[in-house]
Design an enzyme around this catalytic site. Structure first.
Site, PDB file in Angstrom:
ATOM      1  N   LYS A  13      22.559  37.575  53.671  1.00 42.47           N
ATOM      2  CA  LYS A  13      23.505  37.106  52.715  1.00 42.47           C
ATOM      3  C   LYS A  13      24.766  36.463  53.358  1.00 42.47           C
ATOM      4  CE  LYS A  13      24.038  41.334  51.353  1.00 42.47           C
ATOM      5  NZ  LYS A  13      23.315  42.008  52.385  1.00 42.47           N
ATOM      6  N   ARG A  88      27.057  45.322  43.251  1.00 40.93           N
ATOM      7  CA  ARG A  88      26.040  46.382  43.754  1.00 40.93           C
ATOM      8  C   ARG A  88      25.594  47.285  42.890  1.00 40.93           C
ATOM      9  NH1 ARG A  88      27.866  45.210  49.387  1.00 40.93           N
ATOM     10  NH2 ARG A  88      26.459  45.984  50.909  1.00 40.93           N
ATOM     11  N   ARG A 122      22.496  42.777  65.811  1.00 44.67           N
ATOM     12  CA  ARG A 122      23.928  41.835  65.453  1.00 44.67           C
ATOM     13  C   ARG A 122      25.218  42.355  66.285  1.00 44.67           C
ATOM     14  NH1 ARG A 122      25.367  41.986  59.140  1.00 44.67           N
ATOM     15  NH2 ARG A 122      25.349  44.249  59.301  1.00 44.67           N
ATOM     16  N   ARG A 155      29.026  46.360  65.210  1.00 46.28           N
ATOM     17  CA  ARG A 155      29.724  46.859  63.804  1.00 46.28           C
ATOM     18  C   ARG A 155      29.385  48.559  63.308  1.00 46.28           C
ATOM     19  NH1 ARG A 155      28.455  43.322  58.237  1.00 46.28           N
ATOM     20  NH2 ARG A 155      27.977  45.408  57.327  1.00 46.28           N
ATOM     21  N   ARG A 166      22.493  52.963  54.464  1.00 43.72           N
ATOM     22  CA  ARG A 166      22.607  51.664  53.518  1.00 43.72           C
ATOM     23  C   ARG A 166      21.479  51.114  52.943  1.00 43.72           C
ATOM     24  NH1 ARG A 166      24.724  48.348  58.203  1.00 43.72           N
ATOM     25  NH2 ARG A 166      24.739  46.615  57.155  1.00 43.72           N
TER      26      ARG A 166
END
Ligand code: AP5
Length: 211
Positions: A13, A88, A122, A155, A166
């Site tokens: 996203k 969300r 990431r 992160r 998540r």
């Protein structure tokens, strides 16, 4: 145009919104990005949400909705925006209807094994927040941000326990939201599995036709 981007963690996203906003002159609004910046600066909002964000839970609807209400009141959104990570929950989606109408909800679809590979690889810039990947989007110099020379870090919520939390939170919320936008004939599904350049091309072709 006004878009919301729906999709699980790691769907791309933020990456797609970054590419599209630059090319089309629309504003990229990431609720996750705003929350992480608040945590980094240790503002009152940051202190309030830090724990829940870092373990991969959801911030309460009222806090996030107020944040979006404030952000879309800025003048720069008149040319259009991409909301990345909001709504969300159906409560958030209903609130958004009262704040500002949207044109499309783009649901980015990616298989779970690809999501986990993207999230575990990431790296983000500790200074400007730019996103990289150890395989798919490498910086020119390992561990260093191309844009601002900041240090690249993992992160906090990209640790495996938070990733699983998540994904679970997303699955619990996704279906009702997809249904919400489908009922309103605003839902568009986009295959997010191919390389990002292909996803961008597919997005541009689909929305150039609908303008
Ligand atoms: P948020 O920042 O929104 O996190 P998320 O939804 O978990 O999404 P991610 O940022 O992890 O993934 P992405 O889909 O943007 O993927 P990306 O482009 O980075 O939210 C974080 C937290 O804030 C939430 O957990 C919650 O606590 C809170 N929060 C935020 N909004 C909220 C709300 N509305 N209500 C309640 N709480 C809220 O890509 C991932 C990686 O893959 C990158 O390394 C990238 O380089 C790579 N990649 C991307 N696309 C491709 C591709 N096509 N091919 C190869 N690699 C790719």
């Amino acid at each position: 145009m006004r878009f919301v981007f729906l999709g699980p963690p790691g769907a791309g996203k933020g990456t797609l919104a970054g590419e599209i906003s630059g090319r089309c002159g629309v504003v990229h609004i990431s609720t996750g990005g705003i929350l992480r910046a608040a945590i980094q600066k240790q503002t009152a909002l940051g202190k309030k949400v830090q724990k829940v964000v870092e373990v991969g839970g959801l911030v309460d609807d009222q806090t996030v909705t107020e944040l979006v209400r404030e952000r879309v009141s800025h003048e720069d959104v008149v040319s259009g925006f991409i909301l990345d990570g909001f709504p969300r929950t159906v409560t958030q989606a209903r609130c958004l209807e009262d704040i500002v109408p949207i044109d499309y909800a783009v649901s980015i679809v990616v298989p779970d094994d690809v999501l986990v590979a993207r999230l575990t690889g990431r790296r983000v810039c500790s200074a400007c927040g730019s996103s990289y990947h150890v395989l798919f989007a490498q910086p020119k110099r390992e561990g260093v941000c191309d844009r601002c020379r900041g240090v690249l870090v993992v992160r906090e919520d990209d640790k495996m326990s938070a990733i699983l939390q998540r994904l679970t939170a997303y699955r619990a919320q996704a279906e009702p939201i997809v249904h919400f936008y489908s009922e309103r004939e605003k839902l568009v599904s986009l295959n997010g599995a191919p390389p990002i350049s292909d996803v961008v091309l597919e997005f541009q072709e689909r929305f150039a036709q609908s303008r």
